[in-house]
Design a protein around this motif. Structure first.
Motif, PDB file in Angstrom:
ATOM      1  N   ASP A 182      41.868  41.580  38.695  1.00  0.00           N
ATOM      2  CA  ASP A 182      40.926  40.566  39.158  1.00  0.00           C
ATOM      3  C   ASP A 182      41.650  39.619  40.108  1.00  0.00           C
ATOM      4  O   ASP A 182      42.523  38.869  39.684  1.00  0.00           O
ATOM      5  N   PRO A 194      40.743  33.996  38.704  1.00  0.00           N
ATOM      6  CA  PRO A 194      41.467  35.210  39.123  1.00  0.00           C
ATOM      7  C   PRO A 194      42.888  35.232  38.575  1.00  0.00           C
ATOM      8  O   PRO A 194      43.423  34.196  38.179  1.00  0.00           O
ATOM      9  N   TYR A 229      33.778  43.417  44.727  1.00  0.00           N
ATOM     10  CA  TYR A 229      32.443  42.906  44.452  1.00  0.00           C
ATOM     11  C   TYR A 229      31.817  42.458  45.773  1.00  0.00           C
ATOM     12  O   TYR A 229      32.377  41.614  46.471  1.00  0.00           O
ATOM     13  N   VAL A 273      36.979  42.602  41.180  1.00  0.00           N
ATOM     14  CA  VAL A 273      36.679  42.399  39.758  1.00  0.00           C
ATOM     15  C   VAL A 273      36.903  43.713  39.020  1.00  0.00           C
ATOM     16  O   VAL A 273      36.296  44.723  39.380  1.00  0.00           O
ATOM     17  N   PHE A 283      35.999  31.580  39.172  1.00  0.00           N
ATOM     18  CA  PHE A 283      36.272  33.008  39.013  1.00  0.00           C
ATOM     19  C   PHE A 283      37.452  33.330  38.093  1.00  0.00           C
ATOM     20  O   PHE A 283      37.540  34.425  37.569  1.00  0.00           O
TER      21      PHE A 283
END
Ligand code: ZN
Length: 396
Positions: free
Chosen positions: A206, A332, A227, A222, A330
């Protein structure tokens, strides 16, 4: 040679092809460990792949006791074409089945000249790579364009910096001209795929890949997959507002990130600093060259020019502000910064990191590397090859 005509018949075969692409030649035993298939089932799938010609036997594998077996590898004649169309240049490369670059050429080109002129150039570059002996044809091509793409159809949609491209059937036209399957994506997604395949994001599942070139965009990966959002515009972060009453942007709004910091904005700011006497170094360069670019700002900063350093810091602040929000949203495992401005290097990175670590919560940033991309202009073309190989190494 005969071009690739077969596709994997099921998900096991697709998985085996991708393992051989990513890991190179391997023994049946080791492949078996990775795909979790019984020995007999694996033998069936490998034999079927050998029959299609997609894989070939290649030397004896190291013995694990018992009869020694052959390594298998992807067909050595497979060739993929990676094409990265930027706002001001085109990169075209040919790779083998393991996505190693065999030949790579770059040509300056303004994307605003429109799809017909740009693809004439792309085809000439592909022909040159063939003539140099790197390929006698292509099994597939992956193309990146600097704007949003309706992904399944391979058609750019209202790209702000690409007049004349809206709705142009890139995938269809190039597939016909090249005589092979073609996939089209946003250039930022290609960069993310490239860094994931062979660069700094190799072990990341990710991550975000922020490309700062003429414009600014963000590839979102992702669970190992890009994505793209419902209509293909996910990651279009260049038009997030960073200054409420900021500069007018090409999109019609004010204060967008891209209007304050991008290759284009930086060139304008550098020319201002040259003209109003803030930067003697930039003034000197403007005088000799007639125009300035991000590379000039990088050179001036390296020479210790205060105005150039200020421009980079201010750009890094604005970019970091946006990335901080993305990180909170998100979570990440990695943020990669790439694109034409990576020449601004550690001054830019330091400014971005400061903003992100200041604004995001410790839980999200505790273990978060923010790094420069490793591959430079190779990331887009490797990403293109990866894109088309993912498509071809899927069950038909
Ligand atoms: Zn905008």
């Amino acid at each position: 040679m005969r071009r690739m005509t077969a596709r994997p018949a099921n998900t096991h075969q697709a998985r085996l092809l991708r393992l051989l692409r990513d890991g190179g030649p391997n023994s049946r035993a080791q492949l078996g460990d990775q795909v979790d298939l019984s020995r007999s089932k694996l033998a069936v799938e490998v034999d079927r792949l050998l029959e299609t010609g997609l894989v070939v036997a290649d030397g004896l594998a190291a013995s694990r006791g018992g009869r020694r077996s052959h390594n298998i590898r992807l067909a050595p004649g497979l060739r993929f074409l990676g094409v990265d169309i930027g706002a001001t240049s085109i990169d075209v490369a040919v790779t083998n089945a393991e996505l190693e670059i065999l030949g790579h050429i770059t040509h300056p080109m303004d994307v605003r000249e429109g799809p017909v002129a740009v693809f004439e150039q792309v085809l000439a570059m592909a022909a040159k790579l063939r003539a140099s002996g790197f390929a006698d044809g292509f099994d597939g091509a992956g193309i990146g364009v600097p704007g949003p793409v309706r992904f399944p159809e391979g058609v750019p949609v209202a790209p702000p910096i690409m007049p004349g491209w809206d709705g142009y059937p890139v995938r269809e036209v190039l597939s016909q001209e090249l005589g092979c399957p073609v996939m089209v994506d946003n250039d930022v997604n290609l960069m993310a795929l490239g860094e994931q395949h062979a660069g700094v994001a190799r072990s990341a599942g990710d991550f975000l890949c922020v490309k700062i070139g003429t414009g600014i965009g963000c590839g979102i990966v992702v669970g190992g997959e890009v994505y793209r959002g419902t209509t293909g515009s996910a990651g279009d972060i260049g038009h997030i507002q960073v200054e409420p009453e900021g500069r007018p942007c090409a999109c019609g709004n004010r204060g967008c990130l891209e209007a304050h910091f991008s290759g284009a904005a930086l060139a304008r700011d550098a020319e201002d600093a040259a003209r109003d006497g803030r930067s003697p170094v930039l003034a000197e360069r403007l005088h000799t060259q007639g125009a300035l670019s991000a590379a000039d700002v990088a050179a001036a900063a390296a020479a210790g020019d205060t105005a150039a350093l200020d421009l980079i810091r201010s750009g890094g602040d604005h970019t970091g502000q946006v990335i901080a929000s993305l990180v909170s949203f998100f979570n990440p495992g990695l943020v990669v910064i790439g694109g034409g401005v990576t020449g601004l290097g550690h001054t830019l990175l330091a400014a971005i990191r400061t903003q992100v670590y200041r604004q995001s919560l410790p839980l999200a940033t505790g273990n978060l590397p923010i790094v420069l991309g490793e591959l430079g202009p190779a990331s887009g073309v490797i990403g293109g090859a990866r894109l088309i190989s993912d498509h071809l190494f899927s069950p038909a």
